[in-house]
Design an enzyme around this catalytic site. Structure first.
Site, PDB file in Angstrom:
ATOM      1  N   LYS A 120      25.785   6.050  36.007  1.00 34.89           N
ATOM      2  CA  LYS A 120      26.490   5.094  35.168  1.00 34.89           C
ATOM      3  C   LYS A 120      27.813   5.724  34.735  1.00 34.89           C
ATOM      4  CE  LYS A 120      25.645   1.781  32.992  1.00 34.89           C
ATOM      5  NZ  LYS A 120      24.647   1.586  31.905  1.00 34.89           N
ATOM      6  N   HIS A 121      28.911   5.042  35.013  1.00 34.67           N
ATOM      7  CA  HIS A 121      30.231   5.496  34.580  1.00 34.67           C
ATOM      8  C   HIS A 121      30.500   6.940  34.996  1.00 34.67           C
ATOM      9  CE1 HIS A 121      31.038   1.768  32.545  1.00 34.67           C
ATOM     10  NE2 HIS A 121      29.883   1.856  31.913  1.00 34.67           N
ATOM     11  N   ASN A 129      32.158  18.097  28.819  1.00 32.28           N
ATOM     12  CA  ASN A 129      31.116  19.112  28.780  1.00 32.28           C
ATOM     13  C   ASN A 129      29.756  18.472  29.059  1.00 32.28           C
ATOM     14  OD1 ASN A 129      32.682  21.414  28.023  1.00 32.28           O
ATOM     15  ND2 ASN A 129      32.714  20.685  25.901  1.00 32.28           N
ATOM     16  N   HIS A 174      35.645  16.778  36.293  1.00 34.62           N
ATOM     17  CA  HIS A 174      36.476  15.757  35.643  1.00 34.62           C
ATOM     18  C   HIS A 174      37.098  14.857  36.716  1.00 34.62           C
ATOM     19  CE1 HIS A 174      36.297  17.444  31.585  1.00 34.62           C
ATOM     20  NE2 HIS A 174      36.434  18.637  32.137  1.00 34.62           N
TER      21      HIS A 174
END
Length: 394
Positions: free
Chosen positions: A67-68, A233, A394
């Site tokens: 999810k996302h 994180n 990221h």
């Protein structure tokens, strides 16, 4: 196919949108059904990397629920106990649960609230049993290296025929250097190809307890690989071959540990006999059961137990699960493995992890307060390895 035009990007106002190969080669995937969007493809490609790496590291079929652009769950295909079958809502399935179906049930069932509307990744061919489980859940799509004809027919019947089904070439290897743009500026870096099943990662053990069982090493590897594809994180709790709590995208390490630990506690509390015996009325939807269980376990349990509400959910009014009962049940959890994508700066992370049954830890090490972290581990007999590897994503 060299490119796929998408309806829009992350949001409807972001047009035009497409995916394509900058080197002019064909895309390594095929859309069998549906029309995946920008975020669907981000989830699909990130989750595929995770399950492919889990399979390579453990030799077991693997699944992930995304999810996302972060996993809500990830697991390998170990058999399910009767308890897990019940809390994952698969105890009524008539087909035998294959290893890949078990992996999916574990990945989807670990954090059912977060997995609502997920994108699924499977390391192995999607079979009829797995497709049957997927069809029952609210989900946006699935990516796998192949599908049996029966599985395709089952999945095509989902969401009125619009369910997204993607087939990925399992032999595809991306270029070693990857790029992306932010605000018109191009970023370039080498792909993160670190191998997290390397025995050398578990050689530096600064704690008094230096014993890792084979199951603990497997679970720590699962935690680290999961973190490799989780927005940083991040911290991941794993037990018996599946992630049971993932804390993603927090600015503070302790907030990651608390968030993931709370999710691990909820996973464990769902196995409490009092929770498993909740007298749900016939016809209550799966998502409503998930929401009700989540509230019942929480401090806001009265929201589902008060007069005028419980009658809509249960055949009789359940007694609350008291704070004392919850603490006593959580204290029984043990053998949990914990991975962190970077070093723990303080021993407070270990204190929180211990409360959720953590006995094994793998983290990068290198904090100026490593001595405090080691001392806290020794207080509880926790075995901890300094991997020397940071896993920011990221």
């Amino acid at each position: 196919m060299k490119e796929i035009e998408l309806k829009y990007g992350c949001n409807p106002n972001q047009k035009p949108s497409r995916i394509y190969m900058s080197n002019g080669k064909d895309l390594p995937l095929e859309v069998i059904n549906g029309r995946p969007g920008y975020i669907n493809f981000l989830d699909a490609l990130n989750s595929w990397q995770l399950v492919k790496e889990l399979k390579a590291a453990t030799g077991l079929p693997a699944a992930a629920s995304f999810k996302h652009v972060s996993p809500a769950g990830a697991a390998v295909g170990l058999p399910l106990s009767d308890t897990l079958k019940k809390i994952y809502f698969v105890d009524d399935v008539k087909l035998p649960l294959t290893p890949i179906a078990c992996a999916y049930a574990r990945a989807r069932g670990a954090d059912r609230m977060s997995s609502y509307g997920d994108f699924v990744a499977l390391s192995d061919t999607c079979d009829a049993a797995t497709a049957t489980l997927i069809k029952r859940e609210v989900s946006d799509g699935v990516i796998a290296p192949d599908y049996t004809p029966e599985a395709i027919e089952i999945l095509k019947a989902k969401r009125k025929g619009t369910y997204n089904v993607i087939k990925i070439n399992p032999d595809y290897v991306p270029e070693q250097v990857e790029t992306k743009q932010v605000f018109g500026v191009t970023f370039e870096q080498g792909r993160n190809e670190v191998k997290l099943d390397d025995a050398a990662l578990f050689e530096n053990i600064p704690t008094q307890n230096k014993t890792f069982s084979e199951e603990a090493r497997r679970d720590l590897i699962i935690a680290l690989i999961t973190l490799k594809y989780t927005q940083s994180n991040s911290v991941c709790y794993v037990k018996d071959g599946q992630a049971i709590g993932i804390g993603a995208g927090q600015q503070s390490r302790i907030h990651c540990t608390r968030l993931a630990g709370n999710k691990a506690d909820i996973w464990w509390l769902r196995q409490n006999p009092k929770v498993m015996a909740l007298p749900f009325k016939e016809g209550i939807r799966r998502a409503d059961r998930d929401n009700t269980i989540d509230v019942y376990i929480s401090d806001e349990y009265d929201d589902v137990l008060r007069d005028g509400t419980w009658q809509n959910l249960f055949t009789e009014q359940p007694k609350p699960l008291t704070i004392e009962e919850k603490k006593a049940w959580i204290a029984q959890n043990s053998g949990v493995a914990l991975g962190s994508d970077a070093f723990f700066p303080f021993g407070d992370n270990i204190e929180r992890a211990h409360k959720s049954g953590v006995e094994y830890i793998a983290q990068a090490g290198g904090s100026v307060r490593d001595d405090n972290v080691i001392e806290t581990c020794d207080k509880y007999g926790i075995a901890m390895a300094f991997t020397g590897v940071r896993l920011f994503h990221h």
